[in-house]
Each structure stands twice: as C-alpha cells, then as structure tokens.
Design a protein around this motif. Structure first.
Motif, mmCIF file in Angstrom:
data_model
loop_
_atom_site.group_PDB
_atom_site.id
_atom_site.type_symbol
_atom_site.label_atom_id
_atom_site.label_comp_id
_atom_site.label_asym_id
_atom_site.label_seq_id
_atom_site.Cartn_x
_atom_site.Cartn_y
_atom_site.Cartn_z
ATOM 1 N N TYR A 173 0.869 -1.334 0.019
ATOM 2 C CA TYR A 173 0.028 0.071 -0.062
ATOM 3 C C TYR A 173 0.859 1.195 0.001
ATOM 4 C CZ TYR A 173 -3.239 3.502 1.315
ATOM 5 O OH TYR A 173 -4.154 4.542 1.319
ATOM 6 N N PRO A 205 1.523 5.294 6.998
ATOM 7 C CA PRO A 205 0.878 3.993 7.308
ATOM 8 C C PRO A 205 -0.291 3.955 8.202
ATOM 9 C CG PRO A 205 3.199 3.919 7.078
ATOM 10 C CD PRO A 205 2.986 5.263 7.102
ATOM 11 N N ALA A 213 -4.918 2.191 4.508
ATOM 12 C CA ALA A 213 -4.029 1.341 4.989
ATOM 13 C C ALA A 213 -4.225 0.159 6.150
ATOM 14 C CB ALA A 213 -2.642 2.005 5.238
ATOM 15 N N ARG A 214 -4.833 1.034 7.269
ATOM 16 C CA ARG A 214 -5.269 0.175 8.245
ATOM 17 C C ARG A 214 -6.619 -0.919 7.965
ATOM 18 N NH1 ARG A 214 -7.514 3.107 11.865
ATOM 19 N NH2 ARG A 214 -7.704 4.840 10.952
ATOM 20 N N GLY A 220 -4.726 -3.550 6.119
ATOM 21 C CA GLY A 220 -4.089 -4.471 7.128
ATOM 22 C C GLY A 220 -4.841 -5.156 7.674
ATOM 23 N N MET A 263 -6.022 -8.256 5.769
ATOM 24 C CA MET A 263 -4.865 -9.108 5.340
ATOM 25 C C MET A 263 -4.731 -9.975 6.676
ATOM 26 S SD MET A 263 -4.023 -8.919 2.187
ATOM 27 C CE MET A 263 -2.346 -9.481 2.038
ATOM 28 N N HIS A 264 -4.756 -9.488 7.777
ATOM 29 C CA HIS A 264 -4.592 -10.009 9.100
ATOM 30 C C HIS A 264 -5.933 -11.198 9.212
ATOM 31 C CE1 HIS A 264 -3.611 -10.921 13.248
ATOM 32 N NE2 HIS A 264 -4.923 -10.740 13.520
ATOM 33 N N GLU A 304 -1.169 -11.555 6.667
ATOM 34 C CA GLU A 304 -0.372 -10.070 7.156
ATOM 35 C C GLU A 304 1.048 -9.927 6.717
ATOM 36 O OE1 GLU A 304 -0.558 -12.425 11.070
ATOM 37 O OE2 GLU A 304 -1.872 -12.139 9.413
ATOM 38 N N GLN A 305 1.786 -11.033 6.821
ATOM 39 C CA GLN A 305 3.311 -11.022 6.513
ATOM 40 C C GLN A 305 3.546 -10.723 4.979
ATOM 41 O OE1 GLN A 305 1.524 -13.827 7.253
ATOM 42 N NE2 GLN A 305 1.605 -15.120 5.399
ATOM 43 N N TYR A 347 1.871 -8.200 3.460
ATOM 44 C CA TYR A 347 1.308 -6.908 3.417
ATOM 45 C C TYR A 347 2.388 -6.021 3.901
ATOM 46 C CZ TYR A 347 -1.899 -2.895 3.845
ATOM 47 O OH TYR A 347 -2.390 -1.527 3.835
ATOM 48 N N VAL A 377 3.303 -1.509 4.244
ATOM 49 C CA VAL A 377 2.846 -0.226 4.050
ATOM 50 C C VAL A 377 4.218 0.568 4.469
ATOM 51 C CG1 VAL A 377 1.362 1.546 4.871
ATOM 52 C CG2 VAL A 377 0.498 -0.793 4.852
#
Length: 189
Positions: A4, A12, A17-18, A21, A24-25, A30-31, A33, A35
């Motif tokens: 991102y 970030p 972005a959050r 994130g 993705m989590h 998440e690993q 991704y 930012v």
C-alpha cells in the motif's frame, strides 16, 4: 506481496492502509502486506519503494492519491498490477501551489515543500500505461483532484467512477474485496 502506497502528507496509519491491514490479518496473510512510511522527498520515496520491490516478489500495489502516481511508475517498471484510489495524475502541477512549509497529518513531521520536490515528481512521469494492469477507483466529488484526469489517463483500464464522495474515499471498505481480488489476494469476483 501487497504494497500500500500512501498519499501526500499521509502515513501507514491512514484509514485505507489500516483497513487493508486488518483484512490481510483476518486472512492470515499479514506477513505479505507492506505499508512503508514514505519520505517526503519523491526521489527518496521511490528509492525506498524500488528497494522493497527488488527484495520481494510482488503481487500488486495499491496507491492512494500521490501513492497512485507512484504506483503507476512502479507498475510499469516492474510489470505489476495496481489499484489506484483517487490517484494524482500530475502531482507536480498540483503541488506547485503548495510550495512552502508542510506538516504530515499523521506524524506531525514538518518540512519545506520545494521546487526540487516538484522536479523529482516530474522525473517519475509515466506517459504510456498498460491498461490491463490497473483498476481505477475514483470519486466525482474529490475536492482535491479532478477525477476526469484519472479517467483519461487510465483509459482502457477497469474503472469505477463513483458519484459524489470525497478525496479520502471513506467508503473504501465497499471496494475492498474487489481490490484484493484484482491484486490476486482473493479469488476473482
């Protein structure tokens, strides 16, 4: 990998972005991704992004505002896909009106926006694009950028031109699954 790229005077910690994130989590990815916190100098920001892309295999980019401009340069250089959210098409023209003291909205960092910043942005201009690499998400109510510039620049690309809204694109969550599908994170919709 998904990167991102935040916009001008952002970070970030921005909403989009959050949101990405968190998703993705939830997907347990998440690993994959990234930012990065971008320096205010365009040449330094691009060096950081290119270094990141050189070290990792890339799936796609998501760029918001100035981040969309950076994502376009990177998508063409690396052959990546990119989702562009209210992208700045010619930020070097827009930012000429903002030369002088600046403050990052998230970090509070202060700096001086100079002609050198503008020159560095001009050096990143991408005149020809590969339309199939892009998904354009743009709002007609963007108070910062003229959405028609993006529609023209990314002609032939997949586009969502959404009536109203604003530059922050605060209903981005409604487009998150499509964004992640275009980036190859989720199955195609």
């Amino acid at each position: 990998m998904l990167i991102y790229i935040h916009g001008f005077n952002s970070a970030p910690a921005s909403f989009k972005a959050r949101l990405i994130g968190a998703r993705m989590h939830a997907l347990g990815r998440e690993q994959e991704y990234f930012v990065p916190a971008l320096p205010h100098r365009p040449a330094e920001a691009m060096a950081l992004l290119c270094d990141l892309l050189d070290k990792h295999s890339i799936a796609a980019l998501i760029g918001s505002s100035l981040g969309g401009f950076y994502a376009t340069y990177l998508a063409e250089r690396y052959g990546a896909r990119a989702v562009l959210v209210n992208p700045a098409v010619k930020p070097y023209k827009l930012l000429r009106n903002y030369l002088g003291p600046q403050k990052n909205l998230f970090t509070g960092a202060e700096y001086e926006l100079t002609v050198q910043h503008v020159t560095e942005l001009e050096a990143l201009e991408t005149t020809a694009i590969t339309p199939e690499r892009y998904l354009l998400l743009t709002r007609t109510g963007d108070e910062v950028l003229d959405y028609r510039d993006g529609v023209e620049k990314y002609r032939g690309a997949r586009q969502h031109v959404i009536a109203g809204g604003d530059h922050g694109f605060d209903d981005f969550e409604n487009y998150l699954d499509e964004t992640l599908a275009f980036c190859g994170v989720l199955p195609a919709v």
